[in-house]
Write a protein that holds these residues in place. Sequence first.
Motif, PDB file in Angstrom:
ATOM      1  N   GLY A  87       0.697  -1.120   0.048  1.00  0.00           N
ATOM      2  CA  GLY A  87      -0.110   0.047   0.058  1.00  0.00           C
ATOM      3  C   GLY A  87       0.830   1.183   0.118  1.00  0.00           C
ATOM      4  O   GLY A  87       1.636   1.658  -0.878  1.00  0.00           O
ATOM      5  N   LYS A  88       0.866   2.142   1.076  1.00  0.00           N
ATOM      6  CA  LYS A  88       1.604   3.217   1.094  1.00  0.00           C
ATOM      7  C   LYS A  88       2.938   3.048   1.893  1.00  0.00           C
ATOM      8  O   LYS A  88       3.317   4.149   2.407  1.00  0.00           O
ATOM      9  N   VAL A  89       3.023   1.709   2.328  1.00  0.00           N
ATOM     10  CA  VAL A  89       4.094   1.522   3.532  1.00  0.00           C
ATOM     11  C   VAL A  89       5.196   0.838   2.288  1.00  0.00           C
ATOM     12  O   VAL A  89       5.123  -0.304   1.694  1.00  0.00           O
ATOM     13  N   ILE A  90       6.371   1.596   2.307  1.00  0.00           N
ATOM     14  CA  ILE A  90       7.586   1.209   1.613  1.00  0.00           C
ATOM     15  C   ILE A  90       8.705   0.887   2.506  1.00  0.00           C
ATOM     16  O   ILE A  90       9.033   1.609   2.992  1.00  0.00           O
ATOM     17  N   THR A  91       8.996  -0.550   2.383  1.00  0.00           N
ATOM     18  CA  THR A  91       9.915  -1.100   3.038  1.00  0.00           C
ATOM     19  C   THR A  91      11.397  -1.342   2.433  1.00  0.00           C
ATOM     20  O   THR A  91      11.267  -1.979   1.258  1.00  0.00           O
ATOM     21  N   PHE A  92      12.212  -0.821   2.526  1.00  0.00           N
ATOM     22  CA  PHE A  92      13.636  -0.798   1.841  1.00  0.00           C
ATOM     23  C   PHE A  92      14.574  -1.847   2.792  1.00  0.00           C
ATOM     24  O   PHE A  92      14.879  -1.559   3.612  1.00  0.00           O
ATOM     25  N   LYS A  93      14.818  -3.123   2.123  1.00  0.00           N
ATOM     26  CA  LYS A  93      15.736  -3.935   2.949  1.00  0.00           C
ATOM     27  C   LYS A  93      17.211  -4.060   2.499  1.00  0.00           C
ATOM     28  O   LYS A  93      17.284  -3.957   1.265  1.00  0.00           O
TER      29      LYS A  93
END
Length: 208
Positions: A87-93
């Motif tokens: 959704g509007k949450v972007i996780t960069f690993k």
Amino acid sequence: MRELTATGQNVNEAVESALAQLNTTRDRVEIEILDEGKKGLFGLFGSRKAAVKVTLQPNPIEEAKAFLQKVTTNMGLDVVIEAEVDGKVITFKLSGSKIALLIGKRGQTLNSLQLLTQLVANRHSKQYLTILLDAEDYRQRRNDTLVNLAEKMAQKVFKTKKEVALEPMPSYERKVIHTALMKYNRIETYSSGKDPYRHLVITLKKIM
């Protein structure tokens, strides 16, 4: 940001030509009609093609990733960056050698970089995005540490009957502790102070 001018027999044809050249879709561009065109007599005499200027809008996720790549490269680190969208949450690993340099003491470096990356992403986004950075599963390990801390401090409050003020933490870490202590009917938490010194206080609920 890329832009180009394209022509066609009508506005729609001109736009489709521009999209093909930019290799993108309508939702990624802004369209300015320069000339709606004119068919002319019998479709021949006095005709004029339609013209549009199409501007390709930056992709906030790509811009954020490019920012992260630039920062880590300037730090002399070889980091692999993977983006997960929910959704509007972007996780960069982030993964790679010397990753501890990106985490810093108690995640302070990672938290600061996360804030900067969020500013970059939202500068190019039409809707507010939440950016999370994780390095070698640090967030999960940190969450486990915070839950253990919450339990320990709750027991201290029960024993001493005095409130306990924790060290300053970002809002999502305070939320982890708050959530972990919701199971205790006699415990309540509240935030105190202003960022970057805002911290959580654990105390006994007052009996009315």
